[in-house]
Design a protein around this motif. Sequence first.
Motif, PDB file in Angstrom:
ATOM      1  N   UNK B 137     -65.520  34.554 -24.586  1.00  0.00           N
ATOM      2  CA  UNK B 137     -64.898  34.326 -25.896  1.00  0.00           C
ATOM      3  C   UNK B 137     -63.631  33.491 -25.713  1.00  0.00           C
ATOM      4  N   UNK B 138     -63.482  32.483 -26.574  1.00  0.00           N
ATOM      5  CA  UNK B 138     -62.339  31.568 -26.479  1.00  0.00           C
ATOM      6  C   UNK B 138     -61.466  31.704 -27.736  1.00  0.00           C
ATOM      7  N   UNK B 139     -60.523  30.772 -27.808  1.00  0.00           N
ATOM      8  CA  UNK B 139     -59.708  30.489 -28.991  1.00  0.00           C
ATOM      9  C   UNK B 139     -59.420  31.629 -29.962  1.00  0.00           C
ATOM     10  N   UNK B 141     -59.811  34.847 -30.004  1.00  0.00           N
ATOM     11  CA  UNK B 141     -60.746  35.947 -30.262  1.00  0.00           C
ATOM     12  C   UNK B 141     -59.932  37.222 -30.459  1.00  0.00           C
TER      13      UNK B 141
END
Lengths: 274, 537
Positions: B137-139, B141
């Motif tokens: 999971x990026x950005x 989360x």
Amino acid sequence: MLRILVNALRTGVVTTRYPAEPSVPPDRFRGAPVLRPGSALPPPAVCPAGALSEHLDAGRRHVVLDLARCVFCGRCAEDPWVDAVTMGRDFELAARCRDDLRIEVVADDPTVPAAGPAPDPDAEAARASSEIHRVLGRSLHLRHLDAGSCNACDWELAALLNPVYDVRRLGIDFVASPRHADGVVVTGSVTRNLETAVRRTFDAIPDPRVVIAVGACAASGGIVGKGYASAGGVDRVLPVDVYIPGCPPRPEAIIFGILVAVGRLSARRLAREG
Amino acid sequence: MADPALMDALRAGAGGSADADVGPRPSDLTVRLGRAGDLPAVAAVLIGPYSMALATVVATDETATPDGDLKVRYVFEPTAPGAPDRFVTLLISVDAAHPEVPSLTTAVPAANWHEREMQDLFGIVSVGHPDPRPLVVHDGWPQGVFPLRKAFDGSQRVPVEPADEFPHLVAEGEGVFEIPVGPIHAGIIEPGHFRFTSVGETVLNLDARLFYTHRGLEKRMEGLSPLDAFYVAERICGVCSVAHGLGYCEALEQIADVTAPPRARLIRSIALELERLYNHVGDVGNVCAGASFHYGTAAGMRLKERLQQMNERLAGNRFLRGLVVPGGVRLDLSDDLLGVLAVTLQDTLAGLDSLMERIEANPSVVDRLDDTGILQHQAALDLAVAGVAARASGVDRDARRDHPHGAFAGPEPLDLHVVIASEGDAMARVTVRALEARESIRLVGELVRRLEPGPLQVALVEPLPGGRIGISAIESARGEAVHWLRTDAAGRVERYHLRSPSYHNWPAVVLAAETAIVPDFPLVNKSFELCYSCTDR
Ligand code: SF4
């Protein structure tokens, strides 16, 4: 070096003449499913991609096929629906409007013709794109944007540059920087992890610019759909000019769609033919 | 059958608090550890004296079942050539209120990404992990949101918060600089971010940030009829469509207790070899692109195109989708098509031989490939690297032989020549690939000779048996992929997990790239030729 030249000469010209000459897909090729009006059409649950839906209209069962969602698996044309659905061989399916990709058929009455689409949804879009045609019609430089594909559509885009399809002969090329591009070809349903990159790439492209959604995931979310990690299609994030159905679309289908996008070919009216 | 000495050794490792059962398959063993804390000691027995490797790690959320817990299964497999086809699963129960397990990563480097993924998607923390950064999971989360927990509604969108930087190792010093590359690359390729830290052309450190194409496909399949979910599995990765479709089918067929008919098994293996062939041939050409040998690139593309056009004739799809289905295959190979196949393969063989001759006779290409991007044998073992990358570093592993599937699981033995090289450099990977392509052509000939008339499918009747596990390992073009599938009480997909070969191989690309200079990275990367989409899912 000499051997390389000799090999190259011996190989000769391998490039297709499509679209100047038609491309005939092989017998087993699965193009757009053809729904026979008045037959016992399959229930929506048959389709693993959610491309089939149904509703009642004046007491009659209408079945709608959404080509943007279809993954061309052939399941709806299998036993026991072989008489109702056949897998067609049509692959030139690109459309400017998402609605043009919905084919509606009345299931239980052969005397009722297939419903046509709204009067002319294409006209407005075509007018809007005349500027694009004027500026970009002859020479189109595209940036590829993988927005979370399974890589099949990407490999088909890469195939456009192989010696067989060689789209540079049509004035189409792929460029490295969005700043050098006239538009984007987008594959994938726009994942959460790519959404920012997708928006920023698009913003870096000068106007006028075209957005071409390649393949079922880009055109509609496809089998991935919408969820915690997927936006469910490019048009949820960017304004899409042309939708190219397929899972993946074969290279000629992509060429067709790109030429539709710049107004060098016109999209065919699928729904009306339904 | 279960090996009593192994069971004793595992019990001893667990201080007696372990229960062993046969399963999921009759040749497999599942060991329940009474205390999660014993995991490292028991894993050490498997890795050490039994020279096993980590095959996959599967977490499940069973809070809604009578067990009321989370579970983690660490699945190991033997690595010695000729070892029996067996998976050993170490199963631990995790308290959902305090989801902590001991980390294996320091002792078993292949566990690294598995443990980080489990933390992101299930909130299970591997205590002692040396690098617990988010992976999948990026950005922005949100904290405490774990999408693969059953309570999480998978259809819900999680908003994005653009972040300009991600946590990575920062080096300082005179002349040290960073080169950010991706996620959107210059060519038509999949997205990933590579952060080089370098001094001049020398790579000090490379950080690969992947999972940009994470689509949540495992969650997407949960709750579906296993027959519908197949179409998702077949579309996890374009160039692994046959391999992943088949792996899913074989896991499902175990659950349903059916076996595909002999003719279907032969056709499945033919399809698998054709998938390997078009990939390997295209990949040899792509390496030429990394070495600026454009004749080679064009020749590779042309050979690959011809094979994909043949795929479309055989299966109606250039990636062979729509051929393998649960229970067997949905299309037969007629004599006409077999004729086309024979001619195409003969021409491919000649074309590939000529391409390899041109590569080997071209000092400027050979010079780029030789000694470039070396993956050491021990590193390949530690990371449980799969496929061409492993074999080019001297690891004698091939799932067609080690976990027989398709026609290899048939009654008649099928010979396979496993191609091995020891150098571990880009040249070795190209050579292994070319030789494997030749072996695929030979195998297809052999498989076609064995075709006898017969049925193509067995019926899979819904609802499928509930509460069962299927596990399979398939040798895709990239290497061994491990599929794990379990049905819920109603016979629907409760959990599906794919560990693709690329999942274990990406960390190896990073190691190999650190032995090369920055401009050689495309070459090193292409010599591994990994998929992003089946890593990210
Ligand atoms: S061919 Fe298209 S419409 Fe028919 S079942 Fe498959 S995805 Fe659905």
